[in-house]
Write an enzyme that holds these catalytic residues in place. Structure first.
Site, PDB file in Angstrom:
ATOM      1  N   LEU C  58     -37.780 -35.596 -26.632  1.00 33.03           N
ATOM      2  CA  LEU C  58     -37.148 -34.688 -27.596  1.00 33.03           C
ATOM      3  C   LEU C  58     -35.891 -34.083 -26.970  1.00 33.03           C
ATOM      4  O   LEU C  58     -35.968 -33.061 -26.288  1.00 33.03           O
ATOM      5  CB  LEU C  58     -38.185 -33.601 -27.938  1.00 33.03           C
ATOM      6  CG  LEU C  58     -38.024 -32.768 -29.193  1.00 33.03           C
ATOM      7  CD1 LEU C  58     -39.295 -31.958 -29.404  1.00 33.03           C
ATOM      8  CD2 LEU C  58     -36.835 -31.860 -29.131  1.00 33.03           C
ATOM      9  N   ALA C  59     -34.750 -34.730 -27.148  1.00 30.54           N
ATOM     10  CA  ALA C  59     -33.542 -34.257 -26.472  1.00 30.54           C
ATOM     11  C   ALA C  59     -32.322 -34.918 -27.102  1.00 30.54           C
ATOM     12  O   ALA C  59     -31.887 -35.988 -26.688  1.00 30.54           O
ATOM     13  CB  ALA C  59     -33.606 -34.582 -24.982  1.00 30.54           C
ATOM     14  N   GLU C  60     -31.761 -34.276 -28.107  1.00 30.59           N
ATOM     15  CA  GLU C  60     -30.657 -34.879 -28.857  1.00 30.59           C
ATOM     16  C   GLU C  60     -29.452 -35.197 -27.979  1.00 30.59           C
ATOM     17  O   GLU C  60     -28.789 -36.211 -28.154  1.00 30.59           O
ATOM     18  CB  GLU C  60     -30.228 -33.953 -30.003  1.00 30.59           C
ATOM     19  CG  GLU C  60     -31.222 -33.878 -31.154  1.00 30.59           C
ATOM     20  CD  GLU C  60     -32.395 -32.962 -30.876  1.00 30.59           C
ATOM     21  OE1 GLU C  60     -32.367 -32.235 -29.845  1.00 30.59           O
ATOM     22  OE2 GLU C  60     -33.359 -32.960 -31.664  1.00 30.59           O
ATOM     23  N   PHE C  83     -32.764 -34.106 -37.836  1.00 32.22           N
ATOM     24  CA  PHE C  83     -32.263 -33.253 -38.917  1.00 32.22           C
ATOM     25  C   PHE C  83     -30.864 -32.763 -38.552  1.00 32.22           C
ATOM     26  O   PHE C  83     -30.545 -32.581 -37.373  1.00 32.22           O
ATOM     27  CB  PHE C  83     -33.165 -32.037 -39.133  1.00 32.22           C
ATOM     28  CG  PHE C  83     -34.378 -32.301 -39.979  1.00 32.22           C
ATOM     29  CD1 PHE C  83     -34.313 -32.202 -41.359  1.00 32.22           C
ATOM     30  CD2 PHE C  83     -35.585 -32.640 -39.387  1.00 32.22           C
ATOM     31  CE1 PHE C  83     -35.437 -32.448 -42.139  1.00 32.22           C
ATOM     32  CE2 PHE C  83     -36.715 -32.886 -40.166  1.00 32.22           C
ATOM     33  CZ  PHE C  83     -36.636 -32.780 -41.541  1.00 32.22           C
ATOM     34  N   ASP C  84     -30.070 -32.527 -39.592  1.00 29.29           N
ATOM     35  CA  ASP C  84     -28.715 -31.992 -39.429  1.00 29.29           C
ATOM     36  C   ASP C  84     -28.634 -30.828 -38.437  1.00 29.29           C
ATOM     37  O   ASP C  84     -27.772 -30.789 -37.572  1.00 29.29           O
ATOM     38  CB  ASP C  84     -28.189 -31.525 -40.791  1.00 29.29           C
ATOM     39  CG  ASP C  84     -29.285 -30.917 -41.664  1.00 29.29           C
ATOM     40  OD1 ASP C  84     -29.941 -29.980 -41.209  1.00 29.29           O
ATOM     41  OD2 ASP C  84     -29.483 -31.424 -42.780  1.00 29.29           O
ATOM     42  N   GLY C  85     -29.582 -29.881 -38.580  1.00 28.67           N
ATOM     43  CA  GLY C  85     -29.503 -28.664 -37.770  1.00 28.67           C
ATOM     44  C   GLY C  85     -29.814 -28.897 -36.295  1.00 28.67           C
ATOM     45  O   GLY C  85     -29.680 -27.981 -35.492  1.00 28.67           O
ATOM     46  N   PHE C  86     -30.193 -30.129 -35.944  1.00 30.15           N
ATOM     47  CA  PHE C  86     -30.521 -30.403 -34.546  1.00 30.15           C
ATOM     48  C   PHE C  86     -29.432 -31.206 -33.830  1.00 30.15           C
ATOM     49  O   PHE C  86     -29.583 -31.593 -32.687  1.00 30.15           O
ATOM     50  CB  PHE C  86     -31.858 -31.157 -34.437  1.00 30.15           C
ATOM     51  CG  PHE C  86     -33.000 -30.407 -35.075  1.00 30.15           C
ATOM     52  CD1 PHE C  86     -33.000 -29.015 -35.123  1.00 30.15           C
ATOM     53  CD2 PHE C  86     -34.074 -31.082 -35.623  1.00 30.15           C
ATOM     54  CE1 PHE C  86     -34.054 -28.328 -35.710  1.00 30.15           C
ATOM     55  CE2 PHE C  86     -35.130 -30.386 -36.213  1.00 30.15           C
ATOM     56  CZ  PHE C  86     -35.117 -29.003 -36.262  1.00 30.15           C
ATOM     57  N   TYR C  88     -26.554 -30.138 -33.071  1.00 27.68           N
ATOM     58  CA  TYR C  88     -25.639 -29.305 -32.279  1.00 27.68           C
ATOM     59  C   TYR C  88     -25.848 -29.456 -30.784  1.00 27.68           C
ATOM     60  O   TYR C  88     -24.907 -29.353 -30.018  1.00 27.68           O
ATOM     61  CB  TYR C  88     -25.755 -27.840 -32.712  1.00 27.68           C
ATOM     62  CG  TYR C  88     -25.551 -27.670 -34.192  1.00 27.68           C
ATOM     63  CD1 TYR C  88     -24.378 -28.118 -34.812  1.00 27.68           C
ATOM     64  CD2 TYR C  88     -26.533 -27.118 -35.000  1.00 27.68           C
ATOM     65  CE1 TYR C  88     -24.198 -28.006 -36.183  1.00 27.68           C
ATOM     66  CE2 TYR C  88     -26.359 -26.999 -36.375  1.00 27.68           C
ATOM     67  CZ  TYR C  88     -25.189 -27.443 -36.960  1.00 27.68           C
ATOM     68  OH  TYR C  88     -25.017 -27.335 -38.315  1.00 27.68           O
ATOM     69  N   HIS C 127     -32.855 -27.096 -41.359  1.00 26.68           N
ATOM     70  CA  HIS C 127     -33.185 -28.419 -41.890  1.00 26.68           C
ATOM     71  C   HIS C 127     -32.361 -28.779 -43.124  1.00 26.68           C
ATOM     72  O   HIS C 127     -32.676 -29.736 -43.811  1.00 26.68           O
ATOM     73  CB  HIS C 127     -34.671 -28.486 -42.272  1.00 26.68           C
ATOM     74  CG  HIS C 127     -35.607 -28.476 -41.113  1.00 26.68           C
ATOM     75  ND1 HIS C 127     -35.807 -27.370 -40.340  1.00 26.68           N
ATOM     76  CD2 HIS C 127     -36.398 -29.443 -40.585  1.00 26.68           C
ATOM     77  CE1 HIS C 127     -36.695 -27.650 -39.391  1.00 26.68           C
ATOM     78  NE2 HIS C 127     -37.066 -28.894 -39.519  1.00 26.68           N
TER      79      HIS C 127
END
Lengths: 361, 409, 322
Positions: C58-60, C83-86, C88, C127
C-alpha cells in the site's frame, strides 16, 4: 568511533512483561494493579463497542450509512490502549477506530454521522483528545509525532498515541514519521494494529519483514504482542507511555490481531480469504477469551454478563434511533461553514450565492 | 401498525443494482429488527440485508434471481410502532431512473427547472460566422439595435469595429439609456451616453486619424431656384437639398476618388461603387446621418422622395439601423436654418469627403463686370488629404459648382 | 455484441492490451486476487499470471515510482491508483519524474496511470475528488477521461500504446453505465467528440459530466433551446478545432466539470477559446463546477456538484447576451 549506532532510550520496560511469543506474563498480568471494577470495565467496553460495530453494519445494509468499516476482532486493542492512557493524552486514529473514540466518550450516534455522509468531523478533537479520522493511509502518523514533539517543546508531560494498520507501514509517511520520532525523541507510542489484511493484500505480501523489528533501525525499541489480549495491550501501552512520559522517547507496539469482518461494507473478503484462517482466529476472540478469564477469576458471573449484554442492546437501539433522527446542518453551513476561520470575500459571496440558490427548493 | 416499504439501498459506494439471491423470510411471517431478510449479490459482494423494522412481512417485491435497481421496493412490512426512517435531506425520488447510472446519481436529483433562477427568454443567435466582430462590438450592436450583417466592416479584414456600430446606431436604442446629470459647485456634469457619445467618438476618430482640409466656394443659385420654382408650379415643392445631392452625385461620378475611404491596415484606398449619400440631420436626439443608398441611380424626384423620407424618419426615430449605415460620402445643409454661410465639416471616419451647403440668399455678385444682386450660397468640402490633394479637391469643387449652377428640373 | 458496462469495457481493454503486448504490466493495490475495488482488473491475474498482474504493498508513491523503473527496463506499466484522493502521495513521482523523464534523458516512459475520479457515489472523504487540473498543468503528461464504455475501451488502448505517460481518469460514477462497444474503433488521444448536435450554445464536458450535459440538453430541448454537447475525452492535448467549429455555430460556451471552478481546468478551456475564438463569442465562456470548498460529506454532494439546473442557468445567462 563517532558513528556509533545510538538507540534512543535503550531502557525497555515493556519487553520484560511479555514472553518471546508476545504473551503477557502471568506475573505481569497479576501485577497490573487494576481492581475488580476496572477489570470488569474493560470487558463491558469491549462488549459495547462490538455491539456498536454490529449495529453500524446493520444500519449500512439498511441504507442508513453509506459505508461501514468493521473493527470486529480488534476490540482488545481499542479498549486496552485507551484505558492505559491519561484522558488528556491525544490519540491519532486512522479510520477504523470508532471503538477507541467510544472509549474516549464520543457519542456513537454522533460519530456515525461521518459514515452517514453528514459530516467530515463530527466531534471536537480538543474535547476528547481524539484527532479526526485519517483516511489516506498512514498520514496521521506524522501528525502524532509532531504533536508529541510539541508536548516536549512545551515541557508538558502528556504522551501521544498514533495508531495505524499493517498496511500503513508500507507508506513513506510512516517511515518518515518513525525517523522523526527517533531523531526528536518524541514522547509517542506508535501502535500498529496488525490485522493481517490491507483490503485484499495479506500481511506476507505487504511486508517481507517484521514490523516491530523496524523500530531499532529508527533508534527506539519495538515489540510484537498478542493484540487480542486486552490486558496485554493495556500493559504494553501503559509501560510505553510511562517510559515516554519520563522522556525516554518513542516506542513501537505491533499488536497482532485479525480483521474478522470485511475491509468495509463495500468489500467481499470471500474473494481472497480462506474460511479456515477465519476459524483459527475466531478461537482467539478477544471478548470470549477475556470473559472466560474474568469468570475464572470470579470477577464476572452470568448475571453480570447478561446485564452488560442488555446494556449493549439498549445502547444499540438508542444509537439507531438517534442516528436516524440526526438533524443535518443546513447545506451552506455543511459545505462552507468550517473551511476558513476568516473566509475571504469571494468565498463568502459564493456561499451566499449558493444559499440563495437553495431558497424555494 | 404502519405499512412501510423498504427499498434496496446502495450497498457499496455507487452500485446501481443487486441480484436477489434468496429470501430468508416469507410473506405473512414475522420479522424482528436486524433479523436477516434476504441475501443479495452486488457487483462487489454477496451481502445479507437485515430488517430495519419489526413486524409482519406483507409483500416481497422481487423473486430470487431477479435484478433489483437501487431504490426499488424490496419488501413491505407492517411495522410495529417503528418510526418511519427519518430522511433528513430534501426528499428525493427514490425510484431509480434509467439515467441514474450509479447509486443516487444525477438522475435522482431535483427535477430540472426547480432551482433555476432568472429565466431569461433565449434569443436565437443570428450571427453568421462571416461577420467578424469582437464580443464587445456584438454586445454594443445588440444594445444599439444595429444589425451587424448589414454593416461593412472598416477594421482589418473587414472586421466590424466599435466605431462602425456606433456610426450606425439607431436613435431608439440610444435613447434607452437615460443621461444622468449631477451638479457640483456651479458646474453641471452630464453623463454622456447614446448618440452624443457616438458622435464624440466619431469626431475624435476623424480628426485624430484623418488629415483633412477644407475648401470654400460660392455658387450662383439662380438656375437652381428657377428650376425649383418650375417644380413648384407643376405641383411639387421641394427644398434645395435634392438639388445639392444630385449635383454632388454628378460631380462624384466625374471624380470617383471622392467616394472612397482609406484602409489603414493595408495602406490602400478603397473606392466605393455605389454612391451612398449620408444626410446630416439635426434631431432632438442629436445629429443623425441617414443614408440615401445608390444615389447614382436616382433622378431628382426619387432623390427628393428618399431624402424627405429619411429625414422624417431620422427625426421620428423610426429608421432601421441599415438606413443609417454604409454611407460613402456625406452632405450637410448648414444654412437650412439661420444665417450661417458656411463651415468646416468633419469627415465621417469611413469616408473621404463631406460637403456643407450654406443658406441661399441674395448677395452681390459681379456679372459681366457689374455688381448685381443674385441668389447664391457658400459651399465647402472637407477631404481626406491622404487620398486627395488640393488640386484635385479644387477640380472637384469646380465641377460641383458647375453642376449646381446648371441645375435643371 | 452485448452492451457492457464501462467497468467491463475497461477490463476488456486491459485484457486485450495484456494479450497484445507482453510488455504490458498491470499492478496496484488489490488489483490481483480481488480484481480491484471496482473489479476493473477482475480475472486478469488468473489469465495473465501474477508476474504481469500483481498486487503491490500500500504505497502510491512507490507504485508510480516502480512504474518509472519498469518502463526504463522496457515494460509498459499500467499502474492503478485506487481512488482519486490517494494520488497525492504519488504526486512527487508523477510530476518530478514521470512527466519530466523524457525531457531529462531522452527516454520515453510509456506509463498509463489509471485513476478512478469524481463523485456522485455517496462515498466517504477522499473518494470523490477531481484532481485533473494538477496534471493538465504538468507538461510532459497526457491527460484523458472517457465518458462512455466505448471510449473507455478505445482510449485506454490508445493510452497504453502511447509512448508518453498518460493519466487516465475513469469516471467512477459511470462505471455501471452500459452500451455496446466496438473494439475495432480507434479513439485517438487528443480528439474530442460531439456527443449531441445543437445550435444555441455549446456545453463542453468530460468524464462524469458528459451524461449530465446530455441530460441538460434534453431538458433544454423541451424549452426549444438547442444545445450542442462536446465530450472532450482528452484534456491534454485539448482538441481546440472541435470546440471552435462548434462555437462558429453557437457562439456560446459553457464548460462543466466536477472540480472546483477556481483554478480548474475550465479556466484553461475558457482562456483557449478567448485566444483562438475571441471573435466567435457572443457571451463570456461560462464555467459550471464544484464549489470552491472541499468536497463535502456525501449527503451534500448533489448540492455541491454541478447539476442540470446549474448548467441550464449558465446557458440562460449565455443566451441572454443575445
Amino acid at each position: 568511533m563517532a558513528d556509533v549506532v545510538q538507540v534512543v532510550g535503550t531502557d525497555d520496560p515493556v519487553r520484560p512483561l511479555f514472553s518471546e511469543a508476545g504473551e503477557l506474563r502471568a506475573d505481569a498480568r497479576s501485577g497490573l494493579g487494576l481492581d475488580a471494577a476496572a477489570l470488569r470495565d474493560l470487558y463491558q467496553k469491549m462488549v459495547l463497542i462490538r455491539r456498536a460495530d454490529k449495529e453500524a453494519l446493520n444500519l449500512q445494509r439498511q441504507g442508513e450509512l453509506g459505508l461501514w468499516g468493521q473493527y470486529l476482532g480488534q476490540e482488545a486493542i481499542h479498549v486496552g490502549a485507551v484505558a492505559a492512557l491519561e484522558p488528556t493524552d491525544w490519540i491519532f486514529p486512522s479510520y477504523r477506530e470508532f471503538g477507541m473514540a467510544m472509549c474516549r466518550g464520543v457519542d456513537p450516534a454522533e460519530m456515525l454521522t461521518w459514515f452517514r455522509g453528514l459530516s467530515h468531523g463530527p466531534w471536537d478533537p480538543r474535547k476528547y483528545a481524539f484527532a479526526p479520522l485519517a483516511v489516506p493511509v498512514a498520514t496521521q502518523v506524522p501528525h502524532a509525532v509532531g504533536f508529541a514533539m510539541g508536548s516536549k517543546l512545551r515541557g508538558d508531560d502528556d504522551v501521544v498515541l498514533g495508531t495505524f494498520g499493517d498496511g500503513a507501514t508500507s507508506k513513506g509517511d510512516w517511515h518518515e514519521a518513525m525517523n522523526f520520532a527517533g531523531v526528536f525523541r518524541a514522547p509517542v507510542i506508535l501502535l500498529c494494529q496488525n490485522n493481517h489484511w490491507a483490503i485484499s493484500v495479506p500481511l506476507a505480501k505487504q511486508t517481507a519483514g517484521s514490523i516491530a523489528e523496524r523500530a531499532p533501525g529508527y533508534g527506539f525499541p519495538g515489540i510484537r504482542i498478542d493484540g487480542n489480549d486486552v490486558l496485554g495491550v493495556f500493559a504494553a501501552v501503559r509501560a510505553a507511555a510511562e517510559r515516554a512520559r519520563r522522556g525516554d522517547g518513542p516506542y513501537l507496539i505491533e499488536a497482532m490481531t485479525y480483521r474478522m469482518g470485511a475491509h468495509t461494507s463495500s468489500d467481499d473478503p470471500t474473494r481472497y480469504r480462506l474460511d479456515s484462517e477465519l476459524q483459527a482466529w475466531s478461537a482467539k476472540d478477544p471478548i470470549a477469551r477475556y470473559q472466560s478469564w474474568l469468570q475464572g477469576q470470579g470477577l464476572l458471573d452470568e448475571a453480570a454478563a447478561a446485564a452488560i449484554d442488555g446494556e449493549a442492546e439498549t445502547m444499540a437501539e438508542q444509537m439507531r434511533t438517534r442516528l436516524r433522527a440526526a438533524v443535518p446542518a443546513p447545506a451552506g453551513e455543511a459545505i462552507f461553514g468550517r473551511v476558513y476561520e476568516r473566509p475571504p470575500d469571494p468565498f463568502t459571496e459564493e456561499r451566499e450565492e449558493f444559499e440563495a440558490s437553495l431558497e424555494g427548493t | 401498525m404502519a405499512e412501510q416499504t423498504f427499498r434496496l439501498p446502495d450497498l457499496g459506494e455507487g452500485l446501481t443494482e443487486a441480484q436477489l439471491v434468496t429470501w430468508r423470510v416469507e410473506e405473512g411471517g414475522q420479522v424482528e429488527v436486524n433479523e436477516p431478510l434476504c441475501d443479495v449479490e452486488t457487483a462487489k459482494a454477496v451481502v445479507v440485508i437485515p430488517s430495519p423494522w419489526a413486524g409482519t412481512i406483507q409483500k416481497l417485491h422481487a423473486r430470487p434471481g431477479e435484478s433489483v435497481a437501487v431504490g426499488s421496493a424490496l419488501v413491505t412490512i407492517a411495522a410495529q410502532g417503528a418510526p418511519a426512517p427519518v430522511e433528513p435531506l430534501p426528499a428525493e425520488s427514490v425510484e431509480a431512473t434509467p439515467s441514474t447510472l450509479v447509486g443516487y446519481g444525477p438522475g435522482a436529483g431535483p427535477p430540472a427547472g426547480i432551482r433555476r433562477r432568472a429565466r431569461v427568454a433565449p434569443s436565437t443567435p443570428q450571427m453568421g460566422s462571416d461577420v467578424r466582430a469582437a464580443p464587445f462590438v456584438r454586445q454594443l450592436a445588440k444594445e444599439r439595435g444595429v444589425d451587424l450583417a448589414a454593416l461593412t466592416g472598416s477594421g482589418p479584414g473587414g472586421r466590424i469595429t466599435r466605431a462602425d456600430v456606433e456610426g450606425a446606431a439607431s436613435p431608439v436604442a440610444a435613447t434607452s439609456a437615460a443621461a444622468a446629470a449631477s451638479t457640483t459647485d456651479g458646474e453641471r456634469r452630464i453623463s454622456v451616453v447614446g448618440i452624443r457619445k457616438a458622435i464624440a467618438r466619431q469626431m475624435v476618430r476623424s480628426v485624430t486619424t484623418i488629415p483633412q482640409f477644407t475648401e470654400f466656394a460660392v455658387f450662383d443659385a439662380t438656375k437652381l431656384l428657377a428650376a425649383r420654382e418650375r417644380q413648384k408650379q407643376s405641383g411639387r415643392s421641394m427644398t434645395p437639398l435634392p438639388y445639392f445631392i444630385l449635383a454632388l452625385v454628378k460631380a462624384v461620378r466625374a471624380f470617383p476618388l471622392m467616394n472612397s475611404s482609406w484602409d489603414e491596415a493595408h495602406d490602400e484606398i478603397v473606392v466605393k461603387q455605389p454612391i451612398n449619400v449620408g444626410i446630416a440631420v439635426n434631431t432632438s436626439q442629436g445629429l443623425l446621418v441617414p443614408v440615401l443608398r445608390g444615389a447614382e441611380r436616382l433622378d431628382l424626384m426619387a432623390i427628393a422622395d428618399q431624402a424627405a423620407r429619411l429625414i422624417e424618419g431620422a427625426r421620428a426615430g423610426t429608421l432601421k439601423p441599415v438606413e443609417m449605415s454604409g454611407g460613402t460620402i456625406t452632405i450637410t445643409n448648414v444654412g437650412a436654418s439661420g444665417p450661417v454661410e458656411t463651415g468646416t465639416p468633419i469627415i465621417s471616419p469611413t469616408e473621404c469627403c463631406v460637403g456643407a451647403f450654406g443658406a441661399i440668399k441674395p448677395r452681390p455678385m459681379v456679372i459681366d463686370g457689374k455688381v448685381v444682386a443674385r441668389s447664391g450660397a457658400w459651399i465647402s468640402i472637407s477631404v481626406d488629404h491622404r487620398i486627395v490633394d488640393g488640386a484635385l479637391a479644387t477640380e472637384f469643387l469646380t465641377a460641383l459648382v458647375g453642376e449646381l449652377e446648371t441645375s435643371r428640373a | 455484441m452485448e452492451p457492457v458496462t464501462m467497468a467491463r469495457a475497461l477490463n476488456l481493454s486491459l485484457r486485450d492490451a495484456l494479450a497484445g503486448d507482453e510488455q504490458v504490466l498491470v499492478f496496484g493495490e488489490d488489483v490481483g486476487t480481488l480484481g480491484g475495488v471496482f473489479r476493473i482488473t477482475d480475472g486478469l491475474q488468473k489469465t495473465f499470471g501474477a508476474d504481469r498482474v500483481f498486487d503491490t504493498p500500500l504505497a502510491e508513491s512507490t507504485i508510480v515510482g516502480i512504474a518509472v523503473g519498469l518502463a526504463l527496463r522496457g515494460f509498459r506499466p499500467v499502474p492503478e491508483i485506487q481512488f482519486d484522493g490517494f494520488v497525492y502521495s504519488a504526486f512527487d513521482q508523477i510530476v518530478s519524474h514521470v512527466a519530466k523523464y523524457r525531457n531529462r534523458s531522452g527516454i520515453s516512459l510509456p506509463i498509463t496511470i489509471r485513476i478512478p475520479f469524481g463523485g456522485h457515489i455517496g462515498a466517504v472523504e477522499h473518494h470523490s475528488e477531481s484532481p485533473e487540473a494538477y496534471f493538465t498543468h504538468t507538461a510532459g503528461l497526457k491527460v484523458v477521461a472517457p465518458a462512455t464504455p466505448g471510449d473507455a475501451y478505445g482510449l485506454l488502448r490508445s493510452a497504453i500504446a502511447d509512448p508518453d505517460p498518460v493519466i487516465f481518469f475513469e469516471p467512477k460514477a459511470r462505471y455501471y453505465m452500459k452500451e455496446e462497444i466496438n473494439p475495432e474503433l480507434e479513439v485517438p488521444i487528443g480528439s474530442a467528440r460531439v456527443a449531441r448536435e445543437g445550435s444555441g450554445a455549446t456545453i463542453i464536458a468530460y468524464g462524469p459530466t458528459v451524461s449530465l450535459a446530455l441530460d441538460a440538453a434534453g431538458a433544454a430541448e423541451k424549452e426549444n433551446i438547442s444545445l450542442e454537447v462536446i465530450d472532450l475525452r482528452s484534456l491534454s492535448p485539448l482538441d481546440m478545432p472541435t470546440i471552435l467549429t462548434s462555437l462558429q455555430k453557437t457562439h456560446r460556451a459553457v464548460v462543466v466539470h466536477e472540480a472546483p471552478v477556481f483554478g480548474g481546468f475550465g479556466g484553461e478551456i475558457a482562456a483557449r477559446i478567448s485566444d483562438d475564438g475571441f471573435d466567435l463569442l457572443e457571451a463570456p465562456v461560462a464555467r459550471v463546477g464544484g464549489m470552491d470548498a472541499p468536497y463535502p460529506p456525501s449527503r451534500y454532494e448533489k448540492l455541491y456538484l454541478p447539476d442540470v439546473d446549474r448548467i441550464l442557468e449558465a446557458v440562460d445567462i449565455a443566451l441572454a447576451y443575445g
